[in-house]
Scaffold this motif. Structure first.
Motif, PDB file in Angstrom:
ATOM      1  N   GLN A 149       0.843  -1.186   0.000  1.00  9.84           N
ATOM      2  CA  GLN A 149       0.000   0.000   0.000  1.00  9.84           C
ATOM      3  C   GLN A 149       0.881   1.239   0.000  1.00  9.84           C
ATOM      4  OE1 GLN A 149      -2.298  -0.366   3.583  1.00  9.84           O
ATOM      5  NE2 GLN A 149      -0.572   0.034   4.928  1.00  9.84           N
TER       6      GLN A 149
ATOM      7  N   ARG B  72      -7.095  -2.722  -3.479  1.00 10.83           N
ATOM      8  CA  ARG B  72      -8.564  -2.673  -3.380  1.00 10.83           C
ATOM      9  C   ARG B  72      -9.176  -2.557  -4.774  1.00 10.83           C
ATOM     10  NH1 ARG B  72     -12.239   1.536  -3.139  1.00 10.83           N
ATOM     11  NH2 ARG B  72     -14.218   0.999  -2.099  1.00 10.83           N
TER      12      ARG B  72
ATOM     13  N   SER C  66      -2.749   5.597  -6.481  1.00 15.45           N
ATOM     14  CA  SER C  66      -3.755   4.974  -5.632  1.00 15.45           C
ATOM     15  C   SER C  66      -3.056   4.261  -4.478  1.00 15.45           C
ATOM     16  CB  SER C  66      -4.579   3.969  -6.444  1.00 15.45           C
ATOM     17  OG  SER C  66      -5.527   3.328  -5.627  1.00 15.45           O
TER      18      SER C  66
ATOM     19  N   ASP D 191      -4.358   2.634  -2.177  1.00 12.29           N
ATOM     20  CA  ASP D 191      -5.031   1.349  -1.950  1.00 12.29           C
ATOM     21  C   ASP D 191      -5.248   0.615  -3.269  1.00 12.29           C
ATOM     22  OD1 ASP D 191      -6.879   3.145  -2.966  1.00 12.29           O
ATOM     23  OD2 ASP D 191      -8.530   2.485  -1.669  1.00 12.29           O
TER      24      ASP D 191
END
Length: 323
Positions: free
Chosen positions: A148, A176, A171, A173
């Motif tokens: 992350q 995800r 991003s 995350d």
């Protein structure tokens, strides 16, 4: 900074071409007839509004590396380990791939690993040629450090990707988003096996419903189709290319090229694995995984399995699992 694109097929070829058009140094890594065509004629990039032959350097294996090289891995997931084996482990690696286990696999050997969630409708069926059907941009790419976060290199990669023909976002995350993309990619096997129609859509939705149940049971967060639609908007609409018929997604293309392998173990198989770990039955994804692998192994043509046959196999597997 030089970008070495390992796997210059539909996705890798488009990303490499757009980076080249944005003024960046790019090296395409390919094999066989595709490499020979790239070396001899350059990369032919065809989009809904243009066709251009790009003189991008190509190689069919490892080359001497530079301190500022970045590896963009765009092979199918089943080829990850072999594709990276010859490259120095101190180079950063961007996993521009479907599935969610490549990053962890790469992190065992490479210290700096980045996930990339790829929305890029393209096909590669002819050596030296990539057709990118996205319009007005060829694709949208989310990039983040694995597991992350976002660092300076991720920011630079996104800036470079966004210079020509692509939309890119950092991003923190990113996984995800990749789990959300995984749910979408569960239809790839059905797309490869079946002729398109309402029956195929029902099978795909059943596979995705299994996945949502499994991921929630496993406590894994994932993006939703609504989020994806809001983020993408109409920046990457699929448009026809004159004189070309878009056959299907990446798994369909694997069968069409008779490549002998397919990505189902890393897509539907990921849901099967999580289902077994968490005690959730996944008969639809298990049958899709098994049959897609069989079709690839036996080099059967895409779209040639009758819907009734697939449904019967799913029913048989469901019944066996309930006993």
């Amino acid at each position: 900074m030089r970008y070495i694109v390992i796997g210059a097929g539909a996705v890798g070829g488009t990303i490499g071409a757009r980076l080249h058009q944005g003024g960046h140094e790019v090296l395409l890594i390919a094999r066989g007839a595709h490499y020979e065509a790239l070396r001899r004629d350059g990369l032919r990039l065809i989009t809904p509004d243009s066709a251009e032959t790009l003189d991008i350097p190509a190689a069919d294996g490892p080359v001497p590396v530079q301190d500022d090289d970045v590896l963009i891995l765009a092979t199918k997931s089943q080829d990850t380990i072999a594709a990276l084996a010859p490259w120095p482990s101190d180079l950063p690696v961007v996993c521009a791939q479907n599935g969610v286990d490549n990053e962890a696999t790469v992190l065992r050997r490479f210290e700096r690993v980045y996930g990339m969630c790829v929305w890029l409708p393209a096909q590669h069926l002819e050596p030296g040629v990539v057709e990118a059907h996205g319009f007005p941009y060829s694709g949208m790419l989310h990039v983040g450090r694995y597991p992350q976060g976002v660092d300076d290199l991720a920011e630079q990669i996104v800036t470079d990707l966004g210079k020509h023909g692509l939309v890119a976002r950092t991003s923190p995350d990113v996984m995800r988003w990749k789990y959300g993309k995984l749910i979408g990619n569960l239809g790839n096997a059905a797309d490869a096996l079946l002729s398109r129609g309402p029956g195929m859509a029902e099978v795909v939705e059943r596979a995705r419903a299994e996945a949502r149940t499994v991921l929630r049971e496993a406590g894994i967060d994932f993006s939703t189709p609504e989020e994806e639609l809001e983020t993408r908007g109409h920046q990457v609409d699929v448009r026809p290319i004159e004189g070309s018929r878009r056959g299907g997604g990446s798994s369909w293309q694997s069968l069409a090229r008779s490549s002998g392998s397919i990505e189902a173990d890393h897509l539907n198989g990921e849901i099967v694995l999580l289902g077994r770990l968490h005690g959730v039955p996944t008969p639809v994804n298990e049958v899709l995984r098994r049959e897609a692998n069989r079709y690839a192994r036996e080099k059967l043509p895409p779209g040639s399995m009758p819907l009734e046959t697939l449904l019967a196999l799913i029913d048989e597997r469901s019944a066996a699992g309930s006993r």
